[in-house]
Write a protein that holds these residues in place. Structure first.
Motif, PDB file in Angstrom:
ATOM      1  N   VAL A   1     -24.624  -2.846  -8.165  1.00 25.07           N
ATOM      2  CA  VAL A   1     -23.568  -2.149  -8.906  1.00 25.07           C
ATOM      3  C   VAL A   1     -22.911  -1.096  -8.014  1.00 25.07           C
ATOM      4  CG1 VAL A   1     -23.104  -0.610 -10.851  1.00 25.07           C
ATOM      5  CG2 VAL A   1     -24.542  -2.615 -11.176  1.00 25.07           C
ATOM      6  N   VAL A   2     -23.715  -0.395  -7.246  1.00 29.63           N
ATOM      7  CA  VAL A   2     -23.174   0.612  -6.328  1.00 29.63           C
ATOM      8  C   VAL A   2     -22.290  -0.059  -5.272  1.00 29.63           C
ATOM      9  CG1 VAL A   2     -23.802   2.254  -4.514  1.00 29.63           C
ATOM     10  CG2 VAL A   2     -25.019   2.266  -6.702  1.00 29.63           C
ATOM     11  N   ALA A   3     -22.741  -1.181  -4.742  1.00 33.74           N
ATOM     12  CA  ALA A   3     -21.950  -1.895  -3.743  1.00 33.74           C
ATOM     13  C   ALA A   3     -20.620  -2.369  -4.341  1.00 33.74           C
ATOM     14  CB  ALA A   3     -22.736  -3.078  -3.192  1.00 33.74           C
ATOM     15  N   ALA A   4     -20.668  -2.897  -5.559  1.00 33.40           N
ATOM     16  CA  ALA A   4     -19.446  -3.353  -6.214  1.00 33.40           C
ATOM     17  C   ALA A   4     -18.493  -2.180  -6.455  1.00 33.40           C
ATOM     18  CB  ALA A   4     -19.782  -4.045  -7.532  1.00 33.40           C
ATOM     19  N   SER A   5     -19.027  -1.042  -6.857  1.00 35.41           N
ATOM     20  CA  SER A   5     -18.193   0.141  -7.081  1.00 35.41           C
ATOM     21  C   SER A   5     -17.529   0.593  -5.797  1.00 35.41           C
ATOM     22  CB  SER A   5     -19.031   1.280  -7.659  1.00 35.41           C
ATOM     23  OG  SER A   5     -19.518   0.935  -8.915  1.00 35.41           O
ATOM     24  N   ASP A   6     -18.281   0.541  -4.701  1.00 34.93           N
ATOM     25  CA  ASP A   6     -17.734   0.923  -3.403  1.00 34.93           C
ATOM     26  C   ASP A   6     -16.604  -0.022  -3.005  1.00 34.93           C
ATOM     27  OD1 ASP A   6     -17.642   2.466  -1.029  1.00 34.93           O
ATOM     28  OD2 ASP A   6     -18.828   0.943   0.020  1.00 34.93           O
ATOM     29  N   ILE A   7     -16.797  -1.310  -3.229  1.00 32.12           N
ATOM     30  CA  ILE A   7     -15.755  -2.290  -2.904  1.00 32.12           C
ATOM     31  C   ILE A   7     -14.512  -2.029  -3.745  1.00 32.12           C
ATOM     32  CG2 ILE A   7     -15.132  -4.724  -3.106  1.00 32.12           C
ATOM     33  CD1 ILE A   7     -18.065  -5.337  -2.290  1.00 32.12           C
ATOM     34  N   ARG A   8     -14.692  -1.793  -5.035  1.00 30.61           N
ATOM     35  CA  ARG A   8     -13.544  -1.534  -5.907  1.00 30.61           C
ATOM     36  C   ARG A   8     -12.825  -0.239  -5.516  1.00 30.61           C
ATOM     37  NH1 ARG A   8     -13.204  -5.185  -9.754  1.00 30.61           N
ATOM     38  NH2 ARG A   8     -15.111  -6.079 -10.585  1.00 30.61           N
ATOM     39  N   ALA A   9     -13.562   0.771  -5.131  1.00 27.89           N
ATOM     40  CA  ALA A   9     -12.945   2.041  -4.723  1.00 27.89           C
ATOM     41  C   ALA A   9     -12.058   1.825  -3.504  1.00 27.89           C
ATOM     42  CB  ALA A   9     -14.013   3.077  -4.423  1.00 27.89           C
ATOM     43  N   ARG A  10     -12.491   1.007  -2.598  1.00 25.24           N
ATOM     44  CA  ARG A  10     -11.679   0.721  -1.416  1.00 25.24           C
ATOM     45  C   ARG A  10     -10.447  -0.069  -1.762  1.00 25.24           C
ATOM     46  NH1 ARG A  10     -16.814  -0.308   2.231  1.00 25.24           N
ATOM     47  NH2 ARG A  10     -17.190   1.835   2.849  1.00 25.24           N
ATOM     48  N   LEU A  11     -10.477  -0.847  -2.844  1.00 22.38           N
ATOM     49  CA  LEU A  11      -9.288  -1.586  -3.274  1.00 22.38           C
ATOM     50  C   LEU A  11      -8.139  -0.644  -3.569  1.00 22.38           C
ATOM     51  CD1 LEU A  11     -10.605  -4.268  -5.799  1.00 22.38           C
ATOM     52  CD2 LEU A  11      -9.541  -4.676  -3.599  1.00 22.38           C
TER      53      LEU A  11
ATOM     54  N   ARG B   1     -27.343 -10.165 -14.293  1.00 25.38           N
ATOM     55  CA  ARG B   1     -28.424 -11.161 -14.403  1.00 25.38           C
ATOM     56  C   ARG B   1     -29.760 -10.558 -13.968  1.00 25.38           C
ATOM     57  NH1 ARG B   1     -24.202 -14.215 -12.414  1.00 25.38           N
ATOM     58  NH2 ARG B   1     -25.030 -14.256 -10.298  1.00 25.38           N
ATOM     59  N   PHE B   2     -29.740  -9.763 -12.891  1.00 24.69           N
ATOM     60  CA  PHE B   2     -30.972  -9.112 -12.435  1.00 24.69           C
ATOM     61  C   PHE B   2     -31.494  -8.138 -13.487  1.00 24.69           C
ATOM     62  CE2 PHE B   2     -30.146  -9.589  -7.590  1.00 24.69           C
ATOM     63  CZ  PHE B   2     -30.740 -10.829  -7.610  1.00 24.69           C
ATOM     64  N   LYS B   3     -30.579  -7.363 -14.096  1.00 27.31           N
ATOM     65  CA  LYS B   3     -30.996  -6.403 -15.126  1.00 27.31           C
ATOM     66  C   LYS B   3     -31.641  -7.125 -16.307  1.00 27.31           C
ATOM     67  CE  LYS B   3     -27.437  -2.931 -14.362  1.00 27.31           C
ATOM     68  NZ  LYS B   3     -26.267  -2.294 -14.977  1.00 27.31           N
ATOM     69  N   LYS B   4     -31.039  -8.221 -16.718  1.00 26.92           N
ATOM     70  CA  LYS B   4     -31.569  -8.985 -17.849  1.00 26.92           C
ATOM     71  C   LYS B   4     -32.958  -9.533 -17.518  1.00 26.92           C
ATOM     72  CE  LYS B   4     -30.605 -12.907 -20.799  1.00 26.92           C
ATOM     73  NZ  LYS B   4     -29.736 -14.048 -21.071  1.00 26.92           N
ATOM     74  N   PHE B   5     -33.095 -10.114 -16.343  1.00 25.43           N
ATOM     75  CA  PHE B   5     -34.379 -10.664 -15.934  1.00 25.43           C
ATOM     76  C   PHE B   5     -35.428  -9.563 -15.782  1.00 25.43           C
ATOM     77  CE2 PHE B   5     -37.417 -12.451 -12.857  1.00 25.43           C
ATOM     78  CZ  PHE B   5     -37.743 -13.626 -13.519  1.00 25.43           C
ATOM     79  N   ALA B   6     -35.025  -8.424 -15.230  1.00 26.33           N
ATOM     80  CA  ALA B   6     -35.949  -7.294 -15.062  1.00 26.33           C
ATOM     81  C   ALA B   6     -36.422  -6.776 -16.414  1.00 26.33           C
ATOM     82  CB  ALA B   6     -35.281  -6.173 -14.273  1.00 26.33           C
ATOM     83  N   ALA B   7     -35.524  -6.720 -17.392  1.00 31.01           N
ATOM     84  CA  ALA B   7     -35.898  -6.254 -18.725  1.00 31.01           C
ATOM     85  C   ALA B   7     -36.876  -7.215 -19.391  1.00 31.01           C
ATOM     86  CB  ALA B   7     -34.655  -6.092 -19.586  1.00 31.01           C
ATOM     87  N   GLU B   8     -36.680  -8.499 -19.180  1.00 27.82           N
ATOM     88  CA  GLU B   8     -37.561  -9.503 -19.777  1.00 27.82           C
ATOM     89  C   GLU B   8     -38.953  -9.479 -19.155  1.00 27.82           C
ATOM     90  OE1 GLU B   8     -35.474 -13.158 -19.155  1.00 27.82           O
ATOM     91  OE2 GLU B   8     -34.021 -12.753 -20.741  1.00 27.82           O
TER      92      GLU B   8
ATOM     93  N   ALA C   1     -39.574  -3.682 -11.970  1.00 27.03           N
ATOM     94  CA  ALA C   1     -38.826  -2.507 -11.508  1.00 27.03           C
ATOM     95  C   ALA C   1     -38.055  -2.787 -10.216  1.00 27.03           C
ATOM     96  CB  ALA C   1     -39.769  -1.333 -11.305  1.00 27.03           C
ATOM     97  N   ASP C   2     -38.577  -3.665  -9.368  1.00 28.84           N
ATOM     98  CA  ASP C   2     -37.878  -3.987  -8.121  1.00 28.84           C
ATOM     99  C   ASP C   2     -36.523  -4.641  -8.397  1.00 28.84           C
ATOM    100  OD1 ASP C   2     -39.877  -2.975  -6.507  1.00 28.84           O
ATOM    101  OD2 ASP C   2     -40.879  -4.912  -6.278  1.00 28.84           O
ATOM    102  N   LEU C   3     -36.489  -5.552  -9.365  1.00 29.76           N
ATOM    103  CA  LEU C   3     -35.217  -6.188  -9.698  1.00 29.76           C
ATOM    104  C   LEU C   3     -34.242  -5.187 -10.302  1.00 29.76           C
ATOM    105  CD1 LEU C   3     -36.085  -9.700 -11.143  1.00 29.76           C
ATOM    106  CD2 LEU C   3     -34.928  -9.145  -9.014  1.00 29.76           C
TER     107      LEU C   3
END
Length: 58
Positions: free
Chosen positions: A45-55, A24-31, A35-37
């Motif tokens: 995305v990095v945080a989600a990847s880290d969480i999944r890696a720990r799974l 959602r942030f990427k979509k809003f940022a593109a519209e 750049a902050d969004l």
């Protein structure tokens, strides 16, 4: 990690939530050209990847 009513572990559901929020942030940022969004979305995305890696490490 104990599966809940939908069968997914809590950490997996949190990672799904973060990835959805990042999209959602990427979509809003593109519209809006915000750049902050875009950088905030990347961090999510990095945080989600880290969480999944720990799974799969446990």
């Amino acid at each position: 990690m104990t599966p809940r009513h939908n069968g997914k572990p809590d950490a997996d559901r949190i990672a799904d939530y973060l990835e959805g929020k990042a999209e959602r942030f990427k979509k809003f940022a593109a519209e809006n050209g915000n750049a902050d969004l875009r950088s905030h979305a990347t961090a999510l995305v990095v945080a989600a990847s880290d969480i999944r890696a720990r799974l799969y490490e446990d």
